[in-house]
Design a protein around this motif. Structure first.
Motif, PDB file in Angstrom:
ATOM      1  N   SER A 251      -1.658  -7.649   5.288  1.00 27.34           N
ATOM      2  CA  SER A 251      -2.643  -7.355   6.339  1.00 27.34           C
ATOM      3  C   SER A 251      -2.040  -6.557   7.481  1.00 27.34           C
ATOM      4  N   GLN A 252      -0.873  -6.962   7.972  1.00 23.94           N
ATOM      5  CA  GLN A 252      -0.276  -6.284   9.111  1.00 23.94           C
ATOM      6  C   GLN A 252       0.081  -4.837   8.787  1.00 23.94           C
ATOM      7  N   GLU A 253       0.700  -4.609   7.626  1.00 24.35           N
ATOM      8  CA  GLU A 253       1.059  -3.243   7.249  1.00 24.35           C
ATOM      9  C   GLU A 253      -0.173  -2.370   7.048  1.00 24.35           C
ATOM     10  N   PHE A 254      -1.216  -2.921   6.440  1.00 24.90           N
ATOM     11  CA  PHE A 254      -2.438  -2.147   6.214  1.00 24.90           C
ATOM     12  C   PHE A 254      -3.081  -1.756   7.538  1.00 24.90           C
ATOM     13  N   HIS A 255      -3.102  -2.678   8.504  1.00 29.06           N
ATOM     14  CA  HIS A 255      -3.680  -2.372   9.817  1.00 29.06           C
ATOM     15  C   HIS A 255      -2.848  -1.312  10.539  1.00 29.06           C
ATOM     16  N   GLN A 256      -1.524  -1.393  10.436  1.00 34.44           N
ATOM     17  CA  GLN A 256      -0.668  -0.383  11.057  1.00 34.44           C
ATOM     18  C   GLN A 256      -0.888   0.985  10.425  1.00 34.44           C
ATOM     19  N   PHE A 257      -1.085   1.004   9.111  1.00 35.26           N
ATOM     20  CA  PHE A 257      -1.380   2.253   8.414  1.00 35.26           C
ATOM     21  C   PHE A 257      -2.686   2.853   8.930  1.00 35.26           C
ATOM     22  N   ASN A 258      -3.700   2.016   9.112  1.00 32.56           N
ATOM     23  CA  ASN A 258      -4.996   2.505   9.594  1.00 32.56           C
ATOM     24  C   ASN A 258      -4.897   3.071  11.005  1.00 32.56           C
ATOM     25  N   LEU A 259      -4.085   2.453  11.859  1.00 35.83           N
ATOM     26  CA  LEU A 259      -3.898   2.966  13.212  1.00 35.83           C
ATOM     27  C   LEU A 259      -3.240   4.344  13.183  1.00 35.83           C
ATOM     28  N   LYS A 260      -2.356   4.545  12.219  1.00 28.11           N
ATOM     29  CA  LYS A 260      -1.657   5.822  12.090  1.00 28.11           C
ATOM     30  C   LYS A 260      -2.591   6.945  11.666  1.00 28.11           C
ATOM     31  N   ILE A 261      -3.506   6.673  10.736  1.00 31.51           N
ATOM     32  CA  ILE A 261      -4.374   7.731  10.203  1.00 31.51           C
ATOM     33  C   ILE A 261      -5.672   7.874  10.979  1.00 31.51           C
ATOM     34  N   HIS A 262      -6.018   6.888  11.826  1.00 37.92           N
ATOM     35  CA  HIS A 262      -7.313   6.886  12.513  1.00 37.92           C
ATOM     36  C   HIS A 262      -7.562   8.129  13.366  1.00 37.92           C
ATOM     37  N   PRO A 263      -6.566   8.621  14.128  1.00 33.79           N
ATOM     38  CA  PRO A 263      -6.838   9.794  14.981  1.00 33.79           C
ATOM     39  C   PRO A 263      -7.345  11.006  14.232  1.00 33.79           C
ATOM     40  N   ASN A 264      -7.058  11.109  12.951  1.00 32.68           N
ATOM     41  CA  ASN A 264      -7.488  12.267  12.164  1.00 32.68           C
ATOM     42  C   ASN A 264      -8.834  12.058  11.489  1.00 32.68           C
ATOM     43  N   GLY A 265      -9.526  10.968  11.823  1.00 38.85           N
ATOM     44  CA  GLY A 265     -10.853  10.735  11.265  1.00 38.85           C
ATOM     45  C   GLY A 265     -10.852  10.283   9.827  1.00 38.85           C
ATOM     46  N   ILE A 266      -9.733   9.755   9.351  1.00 37.54           N
ATOM     47  CA  ILE A 266      -9.627   9.289   7.967  1.00 37.54           C
ATOM     48  C   ILE A 266     -10.110   7.845   7.894  1.00 37.54           C
ATOM     49  N   LEU A 267     -10.822   7.513   6.840  1.00 36.62           N
ATOM     50  CA  LEU A 267     -11.365   6.168   6.700  1.00 36.62           C
ATOM     51  C   LEU A 267     -10.244   5.148   6.488  1.00 36.62           C
ATOM     52  N   PRO A 268     -10.461   3.887   6.901  1.00 36.82           N
ATOM     53  CA  PRO A 268      -9.445   2.848   6.701  1.00 36.82           C
ATOM     54  C   PRO A 268      -9.113   2.668   5.225  1.00 36.82           C
ATOM     55  N   LEU A 269      -7.882   2.273   4.972  1.00 37.39           N
ATOM     56  CA  LEU A 269      -7.410   2.038   3.612  1.00 37.39           C
ATOM     57  C   LEU A 269      -8.290   1.008   2.909  1.00 37.39           C
ATOM     58  N   LYS A 270      -8.736   1.353   1.704  1.00 33.96           N
ATOM     59  CA  LYS A 270      -9.455   0.395   0.864  1.00 33.96           C
ATOM     60  C   LYS A 270      -8.439  -0.249  -0.075  1.00 33.96           C
ATOM     61  N   TYR A 271      -8.364  -1.574  -0.031  1.00 32.91           N
ATOM     62  CA  TYR A 271      -7.391  -2.295  -0.846  1.00 32.91           C
ATOM     63  C   TYR A 271      -8.110  -3.031  -1.973  1.00 32.91           C
ATOM     64  N   ILE A 272      -7.693  -2.750  -3.208  1.00 32.38           N
ATOM     65  CA  ILE A 272      -8.321  -3.323  -4.399  1.00 32.38           C
ATOM     66  C   ILE A 272      -7.241  -4.022  -5.230  1.00 32.38           C
ATOM     67  N   GLU A 273      -7.551  -5.215  -5.709  1.00 33.62           N
ATOM     68  CA  GLU A 273      -6.665  -5.925  -6.625  1.00 33.62           C
ATOM     69  C   GLU A 273      -7.312  -6.013  -7.997  1.00 33.62           C
ATOM     70  N   TYR A 274      -6.482  -6.085  -9.041  1.00 32.25           N
ATOM     71  CA  TYR A 274      -7.009  -6.244 -10.392  1.00 32.25           C
ATOM     72  C   TYR A 274      -6.329  -7.430 -11.073  1.00 32.25           C
ATOM     73  N   GLU A 275      -7.006  -7.991 -12.047  1.00 26.74           N
ATOM     74  CA  GLU A 275      -6.474  -9.089 -12.855  1.00 26.74           C
ATOM     75  C   GLU A 275      -7.173  -9.084 -14.205  1.00 26.74           C
ATOM     76  N   VAL A 276      -6.616  -9.809 -15.157  1.00 30.07           N
ATOM     77  CA  VAL A 276      -7.238  -9.978 -16.468  1.00 30.07           C
ATOM     78  C   VAL A 276      -8.088 -11.230 -16.441  1.00 30.07           C
ATOM     79  N   ASN A 277      -9.328 -11.092 -16.895  1.00 27.64           N
ATOM     80  CA  ASN A 277     -10.257 -12.223 -16.927  1.00 27.64           C
ATOM     81  C   ASN A 277     -11.182 -12.043 -18.127  1.00 27.64           C
ATOM     82  N   ASN A 278     -11.191 -13.027 -19.039  1.00 29.81           N
ATOM     83  CA  ASN A 278     -12.049 -12.968 -20.229  1.00 29.81           C
ATOM     84  C   ASN A 278     -11.850 -11.678 -21.014  1.00 29.81           C
ATOM     85  N   ASN A 279     -10.576 -11.345 -21.254  1.00 32.14           N
ATOM     86  CA  ASN A 279     -10.221 -10.163 -22.048  1.00 32.14           C
ATOM     87  C   ASN A 279     -10.781  -8.869 -21.484  1.00 32.14           C
ATOM     88  N   ASN A 280     -10.803  -8.797 -20.178  1.00 31.54           N
ATOM     89  CA  ASN A 280     -11.214  -7.563 -19.523  1.00 31.54           C
ATOM     90  C   ASN A 280     -10.413  -7.411 -18.234  1.00 31.54           C
TER      91      ASN A 280
END
Length: 396
Positions: free
Chosen positions: A359-388
């Motif tokens: 969380s802390q690193e992601f928020h710091q990253f967003n503060l760095k890119i925010h002045p240029n009008g870039i959207l906040p980092l979208k964080y996605i996790e994946y896992e295996v569930n029911n053979n998918n």
């Protein structure tokens, strides 16, 4: 896909293979028959498609399989209706040239041993796609005209960097180029031919005449009769995930194949894809003269006046400290080379194996890119569930 937009893919061919691609209307890539020491290879047969295991690599080294999977990803990012161009490699008598324009006609497929037309082609091409004519022109545009001629280019960012990077790095038989690069290259092909397409009639087919270095018509109607096996990396990906084996290339290939097609709802939902709004897809997108490559990137249509450009960093492990450093470099390149040519809002995305939210690193990253009008980092996790493979957007 987006209105009148699609990805353009450039296949590398030579003066022996080109005529067969035209006559049988297919394109493809594969592993060379010999290694860099001239020793014949024995792993061109891909036995891990639609299978959880492979018997090819008894030494259990990962690199060879990962290389094959990366070529599968190049093939599987292709969508029906995409553009296909051919780059005919230079010889001692002829300059290298770009020819077109063809369209992807069906889904990518696997010729397991790459042997259909192998004797004619002089090589095996394992990963293939059927094509159909779109705007086919007789003459090709020289590599010099496309990559080196800059008299009519007011800014360096307008050069065809995807193809320049490919030339510098090599070893890429199927290279996607951006929409604005495609528009420039296709315009060069049209102007080289005074906008005069080849008119095909009845059972005629295209071929290549090496003497005139041009696409010509023939009266023989060839039919492609090779095996066309559906590509499915999921069983192999799940086996590697469950046994904590390296699988980043497999994950990239899976996402490239399924992105935006509705075949994995969790993937499209996590990425925010709604319907057929994707206009361009790239994998291993070169973004510098070094070896920097964006794992995946796509552009989607939000409205008539807004586009999202989404660079994706993939990690087949849980998130770790410093994981956003590469994304910062990718954004710097996109802002300088991509955005001036095609105005878009940048949405950086990080996809990791489930297990750790920084969380802390992601928020710091967003503060760095925010002045240029870039959207906040979208964080996605994946896992295996029911053979998918299941993807979830994670709030932080």
């Amino acid at each position: 896909m987006g209105k009148n937009k699609m990805t353009t893919h450039v296949f590398i061919v030579n003066d022996q293979t080109f005529k067969y691609h035209l006559e049988y209307l297919f394109a493809g890539t594969g592993v060379g028959n010999r290694d860099n020491k001239g020793v014949k290879k024995n792993y061109k047969y891909v036995d891990f498609n639609n299978s959880s295991h492979s018997t090819l690599y008894s030494n259990k080294r990962h690199a060879t399989e990962a290389g094959l999977v990366s070529m599968m990803a190049d093939c599987c990012r292709m969508r029906i209706g995409d553009n296909v161009l051919f780059y005919l490699q230079a010889t001692s008598q002829q300059e290298g040239r770009f020819f077109g324009i063809f369209k992807v006609e069906g889904n990518p497929f696997l010729d397991r041993d790459g042997r259909y037309l192998e004797n004619d082609l002089g090589k095996n091409l394992t990963f293939r796609i059927k094509i159909k004519p779109s705007e086919v022109y007789s003459k090709g545009v020289t590599e010099w005209q496309a990559l080196d001629e800059i008299r009519n280019i007011p800014c360096p960012c307008q050069m065809l960097w995807s193809l320049i990077y490919r030339k510098l790095k090599g070893n890429r038989g199927n290279t996607m180029i951006t929409i604005y690069e495609s528009e420039r290259l296709i315009d060069l092909i049209r102007r080289e031919n005074n906008n005069q397409q080849i008119n095909i009639q009845n059972n005629q087919r295209f071929s290549y005449d090496a003497h005139s270095n041009s696409i010509t018509l023939i009266n023989t109607n060839y039919t492609y009769q090779g095996t066309m096996e559906t590509i499915n990396i999921l069983p192999r990906l799940i086996e590697k995930y469950n046994n904590n084996k390296a699988h980043e290339a497999h994950l990239q290939m899976y996402i490239a194949q399924h992105l935006g097609l509705g075949t994995n709802a969790s993937l499209d939902n996590a990425l925010g894809i709604r319907g057929q709004n994707i206009e361009w897809i790239g994998n291993e997108v070169s973004c510098g003269v070094g070896m920097q490559r964006i794992d995946l990137m796509f552009s989607s249509i939000v409205s008539e006046t807004q586009r999202l450009l989404c660079p994706i960093e993939l990690k087949a492990v849980p998130a770790y400290s410093g994981i956003t450093n590469q994304i910062s470099r990718y954004i710097d390149w996109i802002e300088q080379y991509y955005i001036p040519n095609r105005i878009s809002t940048i949405q950086p995305i990080l996809i990791c194996k489930k297990g750790n939210v920084l969380s802390q690193e992601f928020h710091q990253f967003n503060l760095k890119i925010h002045p240029n009008g870039i959207l906040p980092l979208k964080y996605i996790e994946y896992e295996v569930n029911n053979n998918n493979i299941v993807f979830n957007t994670v709030s932080y």
